[in-house]
Design a protein around this motif. Sequence first.
Motif, PDB file in Angstrom:
ATOM      1  N   THR A  25       5.282  78.274   8.634  1.00  0.00           N
ATOM      2  CA  THR A  25       6.987  79.549   7.577  1.00  0.00           C
ATOM      3  C   THR A  25       5.917  80.540   8.114  1.00  0.00           C
ATOM      4  O   THR A  25       5.176  81.112   7.932  1.00  0.00           O
ATOM      5  CB  THR A  25       6.574  79.617   6.203  1.00  0.00           C
ATOM      6  N   GLY A  26       6.496  81.103   9.824  1.00  0.00           N
ATOM      7  CA  GLY A  26       6.315  81.787  10.542  1.00  0.00           C
ATOM      8  C   GLY A  26       7.004  83.492  10.043  1.00  0.00           C
ATOM      9  O   GLY A  26       8.767  82.604   9.435  1.00  0.00           O
ATOM     10  N   VAL A  27       7.091  84.196  10.591  1.00  0.00           N
ATOM     11  CA  VAL A  27       7.310  85.110  11.155  1.00  0.00           C
ATOM     12  C   VAL A  27       9.164  85.251  11.924  1.00  0.00           C
ATOM     13  O   VAL A  27      10.091  85.022  10.921  1.00  0.00           O
ATOM     14  CB  VAL A  27       7.230  86.690  10.721  1.00  0.00           C
ATOM     15  N   ASN A  28       8.331  84.918  12.339  1.00  0.00           N
ATOM     16  CA  ASN A  28       9.582  84.104  14.158  1.00  0.00           C
ATOM     17  C   ASN A  28       9.994  82.710  14.039  1.00  0.00           C
ATOM     18  O   ASN A  28      11.462  83.170  14.201  1.00  0.00           O
ATOM     19  CB  ASN A  28       9.445  85.175  15.011  1.00  0.00           C
ATOM     20  N   VAL A  53      -7.379  73.270   2.705  1.00  0.00           N
ATOM     21  CA  VAL A  53      -6.336  71.256   2.399  1.00  0.00           C
ATOM     22  C   VAL A  53      -5.818  70.798   1.332  1.00  0.00           C
ATOM     23  O   VAL A  53      -4.821  70.479   0.850  1.00  0.00           O
ATOM     24  CB  VAL A  53      -7.763  70.877   2.899  1.00  0.00           C
ATOM     25  N   LYS A  54      -6.680  71.122  -0.056  1.00  0.00           N
ATOM     26  CA  LYS A  54      -6.288  70.923  -1.338  1.00  0.00           C
ATOM     27  C   LYS A  54      -5.029  72.287  -1.535  1.00  0.00           C
ATOM     28  O   LYS A  54      -3.755  71.253  -1.647  1.00  0.00           O
ATOM     29  CB  LYS A  54      -7.206  70.589  -1.782  1.00  0.00           C
ATOM     30  N   GLU A  55      -5.112  72.870  -1.423  1.00  0.00           N
ATOM     31  CA  GLU A  55      -3.850  73.472  -1.653  1.00  0.00           C
ATOM     32  C   GLU A  55      -2.703  73.984  -0.847  1.00  0.00           C
ATOM     33  O   GLU A  55      -1.683  73.620  -1.749  1.00  0.00           O
ATOM     34  CB  GLU A  55      -4.289  74.822  -1.582  1.00  0.00           C
ATOM     35  N   ILE A  97       3.090  69.430  -0.991  1.00  0.00           N
ATOM     36  CA  ILE A  97       3.606  70.341  -0.500  1.00  0.00           C
ATOM     37  C   ILE A  97       3.699  71.191  -2.136  1.00  0.00           C
ATOM     38  O   ILE A  97       4.574  71.532  -2.343  1.00  0.00           O
ATOM     39  CB  ILE A  97       5.111  70.782   0.145  1.00  0.00           C
ATOM     40  N   SER A  98       2.181  72.163  -2.253  1.00  0.00           N
ATOM     41  CA  SER A  98       2.801  72.655  -3.283  1.00  0.00           C
ATOM     42  C   SER A  98       2.867  73.976  -3.065  1.00  0.00           C
ATOM     43  O   SER A  98       3.444  74.557  -3.699  1.00  0.00           O
ATOM     44  CB  SER A  98       1.158  73.159  -3.656  1.00  0.00           C
ATOM     45  N   PHE A  99       3.007  75.096  -1.855  1.00  0.00           N
ATOM     46  CA  PHE A  99       3.898  76.225  -1.742  1.00  0.00           C
ATOM     47  C   PHE A  99       4.620  75.744  -0.426  1.00  0.00           C
ATOM     48  O   PHE A  99       4.498  76.913   0.529  1.00  0.00           O
ATOM     49  CB  PHE A  99       2.175  76.917  -0.638  1.00  0.00           C
ATOM     50  N   PRO A 100       5.925  74.902  -0.612  1.00  0.00           N
ATOM     51  CA  PRO A 100       6.649  75.523  -0.006  1.00  0.00           C
ATOM     52  C   PRO A 100       7.541  77.151   0.656  1.00  0.00           C
ATOM     53  O   PRO A 100       8.391  76.327   1.922  1.00  0.00           O
ATOM     54  CB  PRO A 100       8.380  74.787  -0.305  1.00  0.00           C
ATOM     55  N   GLU A 102       5.411  78.137   2.242  1.00  0.00           N
ATOM     56  CA  GLU A 102       4.436  79.051   3.141  1.00  0.00           C
ATOM     57  C   GLU A 102       4.386  77.254   3.680  1.00  0.00           C
ATOM     58  O   GLU A 102       4.407  77.413   5.521  1.00  0.00           O
ATOM     59  CB  GLU A 102       3.383  78.700   2.786  1.00  0.00           C
ATOM     60  N   ILE A 103       4.014  76.329   3.289  1.00  0.00           N
ATOM     61  CA  ILE A 103       4.127  74.574   4.308  1.00  0.00           C
ATOM     62  C   ILE A 103       5.497  74.372   3.979  1.00  0.00           C
ATOM     63  O   ILE A 103       6.166  73.900   3.306  1.00  0.00           O
ATOM     64  CB  ILE A 103       3.721  73.735   3.490  1.00  0.00           C
ATOM     65  N   GLU A 104       6.188  74.288   5.126  1.00  0.00           N
ATOM     66  CA  GLU A 104       7.794  73.271   5.597  1.00  0.00           C
ATOM     67  C   GLU A 104       7.401  71.750   5.287  1.00  0.00           C
ATOM     68  O   GLU A 104       8.531  71.270   5.259  1.00  0.00           O
ATOM     69  CB  GLU A 104       8.243  73.804   7.140  1.00  0.00           C
ATOM     70  N   GLU A 105       6.192  71.662   6.128  1.00  0.00           N
ATOM     71  CA  GLU A 105       5.979  70.024   6.490  1.00  0.00           C
ATOM     72  C   GLU A 105       4.671  69.373   6.420  1.00  0.00           C
ATOM     73  O   GLU A 105       4.031  70.221   7.362  1.00  0.00           O
ATOM     74  CB  GLU A 105       6.965  69.263   7.382  1.00  0.00           C
ATOM     75  N   ILE A 106       4.441  68.402   5.747  1.00  0.00           N
ATOM     76  CA  ILE A 106       2.941  67.819   6.537  1.00  0.00           C
ATOM     77  C   ILE A 106       3.660  67.160   6.877  1.00  0.00           C
ATOM     78  O   ILE A 106       3.974  65.682   6.657  1.00  0.00           O
ATOM     79  CB  ILE A 106       2.315  67.745   5.105  1.00  0.00           C
ATOM     80  N   THR A 107       2.662  66.787   8.283  1.00  0.00           N
ATOM     81  CA  THR A 107       3.051  65.047   8.755  1.00  0.00           C
ATOM     82  C   THR A 107       1.841  65.033   9.644  1.00  0.00           C
ATOM     83  O   THR A 107       0.674  65.109  10.021  1.00  0.00           O
ATOM     84  CB  THR A 107       4.499  65.808  10.424  1.00  0.00           C
TER      85      THR A 107
END
Length: 144
Positions: A25-28, A53-55, A97-100, A102-107
């Motif tokens: 997830t970015g600012v812009n 990677v674990k986080e 996804i532990s930190f939704p 910060e991370i939107e998707e894992i693919t």
Amino acid sequence: MKRVDVAYVLLLDEKSEKILMVKNTGVNASYYTLPGGAVEHGETMQDAAIREVKEETGLDVEVNGVFSVMEGFFEERDHHAVFFTFQGTIVGGEINISFPDEIEEITWMELELAEKFLHLPEGLKGLLNNTVPYILRGHVVHNS
């Protein structure tokens, strides 16, 4: 300008056809990277890569060498970032996804598409299976 070290891990699927990518997830705008992040004080590059990677993904990995070292200047943050990308192998865990925030998707992304997000120079594309060794020298003392 603050120096920031960042450790990433390049993880290929069993057929070496896809790379594990995370959408941050970015600012812009949101953007894809390899899983990884900033190295904490007193932490080795290798330990940071494994922890990040674990986080970010829930996966346990081993790192098997260095794929690339890149650097860049981020004017808006006043950072000089050095990016260390390790080649890695998944040894356990499950994608999560532990930190939704910060991370939107894992693919698992096709190599050709993933290379566009890895900012590789043209001459390095297609070399995703090459590594050089990572050597931790530990605490070095020079006696005079």
